[in-house]
Design an enzyme around this catalytic site. Structure first.
Site, PDB file in Angstrom:
ATOM      1  N   SER A  38       0.820  -1.228   0.000  1.00  0.00           N
ATOM      2  CA  SER A  38       0.000   0.000   0.000  1.00  0.00           C
ATOM      3  C   SER A  38       0.840   1.259   0.000  1.00  0.00           C
ATOM      4  O   SER A  38       1.650   1.470   0.904  1.00  0.00           O
ATOM      5  CB  SER A  38      -0.845   0.093   1.282  1.00  0.00           C
ATOM      6  OG  SER A  38      -1.734  -0.941   1.371  1.00  0.00           O
ATOM      7  N   HIS A  69      -3.086   0.362  -4.595  1.00  0.00           N
ATOM      8  CA  HIS A  69      -2.474  -0.826  -5.210  1.00  0.00           C
ATOM      9  C   HIS A  69      -2.781  -0.743  -6.698  1.00  0.00           C
ATOM     10  O   HIS A  69      -3.893  -1.042  -7.124  1.00  0.00           O
ATOM     11  CB  HIS A  69      -3.091  -2.104  -4.641  1.00  0.00           C
ATOM     12  CG  HIS A  69      -2.645  -2.425  -3.253  1.00  0.00           C
ATOM     13  ND1 HIS A  69      -1.703  -3.375  -2.971  1.00  0.00           N
ATOM     14  CD2 HIS A  69      -3.014  -1.909  -2.065  1.00  0.00           C
ATOM     15  CE1 HIS A  69      -1.509  -3.438  -1.664  1.00  0.00           C
ATOM     16  NE2 HIS A  69      -2.289  -2.553  -1.087  1.00  0.00           N
ATOM     17  N   HIS A  91      -5.363  -9.356  -1.604  1.00  0.00           N
ATOM     18  CA  HIS A  91      -5.478  -9.793  -0.216  1.00  0.00           C
ATOM     19  C   HIS A  91      -6.680 -10.723  -0.046  1.00  0.00           C
ATOM     20  O   HIS A  91      -7.631 -10.670  -0.830  1.00  0.00           O
ATOM     21  CB  HIS A  91      -5.700  -8.587   0.705  1.00  0.00           C
ATOM     22  CG  HIS A  91      -4.702  -7.485   0.526  1.00  0.00           C
ATOM     23  ND1 HIS A  91      -4.765  -6.586  -0.518  1.00  0.00           N
ATOM     24  CD2 HIS A  91      -3.618  -7.128   1.263  1.00  0.00           C
ATOM     25  CE1 HIS A  91      -3.760  -5.728  -0.430  1.00  0.00           C
ATOM     26  NE2 HIS A  91      -3.040  -6.035   0.640  1.00  0.00           N
ATOM     27  N   TYR A  93      -8.934 -10.356   2.150  1.00  0.00           N
ATOM     28  CA  TYR A  93     -10.147  -9.576   2.458  1.00  0.00           C
ATOM     29  C   TYR A  93     -10.857  -9.070   1.207  1.00  0.00           C
ATOM     30  O   TYR A  93     -12.011  -8.652   1.270  1.00  0.00           O
ATOM     31  CB  TYR A  93      -9.847  -8.411   3.421  1.00  0.00           C
ATOM     32  CG  TYR A  93      -8.914  -7.343   2.891  1.00  0.00           C
ATOM     33  CD1 TYR A  93      -9.304  -6.454   1.904  1.00  0.00           C
ATOM     34  CD2 TYR A  93      -7.628  -7.221   3.408  1.00  0.00           C
ATOM     35  CE1 TYR A  93      -8.447  -5.474   1.422  1.00  0.00           C
ATOM     36  CE2 TYR A  93      -6.760  -6.253   2.939  1.00  0.00           C
ATOM     37  CZ  TYR A  93      -7.173  -5.383   1.947  1.00  0.00           C
ATOM     38  OH  TYR A  93      -6.318  -4.431   1.471  1.00  0.00           O
ATOM     39  N   GLU A  94     -10.185  -9.107   0.069  1.00  0.00           N
ATOM     40  CA  GLU A  94     -10.853  -8.687  -1.166  1.00  0.00           C
ATOM     41  C   GLU A  94     -11.800  -9.772  -1.674  1.00  0.00           C
ATOM     42  O   GLU A  94     -12.542  -9.554  -2.633  1.00  0.00           O
ATOM     43  CB  GLU A  94      -9.808  -8.363  -2.247  1.00  0.00           C
ATOM     44  CG  GLU A  94      -8.979  -7.137  -1.906  1.00  0.00           C
ATOM     45  CD  GLU A  94      -7.863  -6.895  -2.919  1.00  0.00           C
ATOM     46  OE1 GLU A  94      -8.164  -6.468  -4.032  1.00  0.00           O
ATOM     47  OE2 GLU A  94      -6.693  -7.143  -2.567  1.00  0.00           O
ATOM     48  N   ALA A 121       2.482  -2.204   4.473  1.00  0.00           N
ATOM     49  CA  ALA A 121       2.142  -1.194   5.468  1.00  0.00           C
ATOM     50  C   ALA A 121       1.646  -1.961   6.683  1.00  0.00           C
ATOM     51  O   ALA A 121       0.969  -2.976   6.532  1.00  0.00           O
ATOM     52  CB  ALA A 121       1.037  -0.301   4.923  1.00  0.00           C
ATOM     53  N   MET A 219      -2.258  -7.105   7.010  1.00  0.00           N
ATOM     54  CA  MET A 219      -3.244  -7.978   6.363  1.00  0.00           C
ATOM     55  C   MET A 219      -2.673  -8.664   5.120  1.00  0.00           C
ATOM     56  O   MET A 219      -3.424  -9.043   4.220  1.00  0.00           O
ATOM     57  CB  MET A 219      -4.482  -7.158   5.970  1.00  0.00           C
ATOM     58  CG  MET A 219      -5.116  -6.390   7.127  1.00  0.00           C
ATOM     59  SD  MET A 219      -6.432  -5.308   6.557  1.00  0.00           S
ATOM     60  CE  MET A 219      -6.758  -4.321   8.040  1.00  0.00           C
ATOM     61  N   SER A 220      -1.367  -8.816   5.071  1.00  0.00           N
ATOM     62  CA  SER A 220      -0.771  -9.402   3.847  1.00  0.00           C
ATOM     63  C   SER A 220       0.477 -10.193   4.210  1.00  0.00           C
ATOM     64  O   SER A 220       0.689 -10.560   5.356  1.00  0.00           O
ATOM     65  CB  SER A 220      -0.425  -8.281   2.865  1.00  0.00           C
ATOM     66  OG  SER A 220       0.627  -7.484   3.372  1.00  0.00           O
ATOM     67  N   ASN A 243       0.885   3.485  11.003  1.00  0.00           N
ATOM     68  CA  ASN A 243       0.057   3.961  12.123  1.00  0.00           C
ATOM     69  C   ASN A 243       0.394   3.138  13.357  1.00  0.00           C
ATOM     70  O   ASN A 243       0.898   2.025  13.233  1.00  0.00           O
ATOM     71  CB  ASN A 243      -1.442   3.787  11.782  1.00  0.00           C
ATOM     72  CG  ASN A 243      -1.770   2.351  11.411  1.00  0.00           C
ATOM     73  OD1 ASN A 243      -1.507   1.909  10.283  1.00  0.00           O
ATOM     74  ND2 ASN A 243      -2.311   1.617  12.346  1.00  0.00           N
ATOM     75  N   HIS A 255      -7.747   4.231   6.456  1.00  0.00           N
ATOM     76  CA  HIS A 255      -6.893   3.869   5.319  1.00  0.00           C
ATOM     77  C   HIS A 255      -6.174   5.114   4.792  1.00  0.00           C
ATOM     78  O   HIS A 255      -5.036   5.026   4.312  1.00  0.00           O
ATOM     79  CB  HIS A 255      -7.730   3.203   4.221  1.00  0.00           C
ATOM     80  CG  HIS A 255      -6.922   2.686   3.067  1.00  0.00           C
ATOM     81  ND1 HIS A 255      -5.898   1.759   3.218  1.00  0.00           N
ATOM     82  CD2 HIS A 255      -6.961   2.966   1.743  1.00  0.00           C
ATOM     83  CE1 HIS A 255      -5.365   1.503   2.038  1.00  0.00           C
ATOM     84  NE2 HIS A 255      -5.982   2.224   1.125  1.00  0.00           N
TER      85      HIS A 255
HETATM   86  N1  HPA Z   1      -3.751  -3.101  11.143  1.00  0.00           N
HETATM   87  C1  HPA Z   1      -3.774  -3.981  10.116  1.00  0.00           C
HETATM   88  N2  HPA Z   1      -3.262  -3.713   8.938  1.00  0.00           N
HETATM   89  C2  HPA Z   1      -2.662  -2.522   8.769  1.00  0.00           C
HETATM   90  C3  HPA Z   1      -2.596  -1.577   9.781  1.00  0.00           C
HETATM   91  C4  HPA Z   1      -3.164  -1.889  11.046  1.00  0.00           C
HETATM   92  O1  HPA Z   1      -3.136  -1.106  12.008  1.00  0.00           O
HETATM   93  N3  HPA Z   1      -1.927  -0.505   9.276  1.00  0.00           N
HETATM   94  C5  HPA Z   1      -1.605  -0.804   8.002  1.00  0.00           C
HETATM   95  N4  HPA Z   1      -2.059  -2.029   7.682  1.00  0.00           N
END
Ligand code: HPA
Length: 289
Positions: A38, A69, A91, A93-94, A121, A219-220, A243, A255
């Site tokens: 990302s 992406h 991913h 989740y998609e 990320a 998440m990847s 973050n 996001h």
């Molecule tokens: N959680 C899960 N996936 C992420 C996060 C998060 O805080 N930040 C970037 N991808």
């Protein structure tokens, strides 16, 4: 001849077909791959002598549906080294299955890739990290509830029970730490917990992840690393802390924040990638064929 169930034959066949398609578009034959997460895709824009192939043109490739992406494969050179870069990934989740998520990594394997640099990320659980920090992944915890190797095993890819003791090559981590230091870029080492998403975690989930030894959450990456190791590909994983994880700061996660931080540190991130590629390419050259 033993017969294989058709689904097994077809993953290998489909990955080989996609690899041949890619090879028909470029003369470069890279041994190093880069997966850009990302907000980090800009690196691929800089490759020289580049051939760009949108994912939807590659037979069997899944299409990325997430903002940030862009969804194309870029084959080009960085610091004189031939590379194949995935500008965006898909991913779980998609709505893709674990096997669909890793299909591009299978194709990279069939292209002859020996080393993969995976970026993502992530949210920081470890309080020593701050927003914008880079982290060399030491290990992962797959909490995505499935595994991309489930199903019949195709020995042409790898063994039934691949060893994951050294999933992230120590030598590559050391290269990343050394190069970051040389460039004056702050870097940490840590354990990445992979969750399904797409909802961010709850503060209670983050407290749980902390107790099980996770420094980062995302998440990847974990599936791709499992499949890369299955094929004997060496891995460097680098997370960008976009973050602090849920509940660490008293503010909601978005996001947009993930994208903004990615954007802010992408200069450093790209400098580090540029620096690690030549020594990783040299390592791969020294491997027996
Ligand atoms: N959680 C899960 N996936 C992420 C996060 C998060 O805080 N930040 C970037 N991808």
């Amino acid at each position: 001849m033993t017969s294989r169930p058709p689904s097994v034959a077809s993953e290998f066949f489909r990955a080989t077909r996609a690899a041949k398609f890619i090879q028909s578009k470029t003369k470069l034959r890279p041994s190093v791959a880069l997966v850009l997460g990302s907000g980090l895709g800009a690196f691929a824009d800089e490759l020289s002598s580049a051939t760009r192939i949108p994912y939807h043109k590659i037979p069997g490739f899944p299409r990325s549906t997430v903002a940030g992406h862009s969804g194309q494969l870029v084959i080009g050179k960085a610091a004189g080294v031939p590379l194949v870069a995935m500008q965006g990934r898909v991913h779980l989740y998609e709505g893709y299955s674990a096997k669909e998520v890793v299909f591009p990594m299978r194709v990279l394997g069939r292209l002859g890739i020996r080393a993969a640099i995976l970026t993502n990320a992530a949210g920081a659980i470890n309080l020593d990290y701050s927003q914008g920090a880079l982290v060399a992944i030491r290990d992962h915890i797959n909490l995505q509830g499935t595994n991309p190797l489930i199903g019949p095993n195709d020995e042409r890819f790898g063994v039934r029970f691949p060893d994951m003791s050294h999933a992230y090559a120590k030598a590559y981590r050391e290269i990343a730490l050394r190069e970051a230091k040389r460039l004056g870029i702050q870097i940490h080492e840590g354990v990445y917990a992979a969750l399904c998403g797409p909802s961010f975690e709850t503060p209670a989930e983050i407290r749980y992840l902390k107790t099980i030894g996770a420094d980062l959450v995302g998440m990847s990456t974990a599936f791709e690393v499992i499949v890369a190791r299955h094929m004997g590909i060496r891995v460097l994983g680098i997370s960008c802390v976009t973050n602090m994880a849920a509940g660490i700061l008293d503010q909601p996660l978005t996001h947009a924040e993930v994208m903004e931080t990615g954007d802010r540190v992408k200069g450093q991130f790209m400098a580090l990638l540029r620096a690690v590629i030549p020594p990783i390419a040299a390592d791969v050259q020294a491997l027996p064929s």
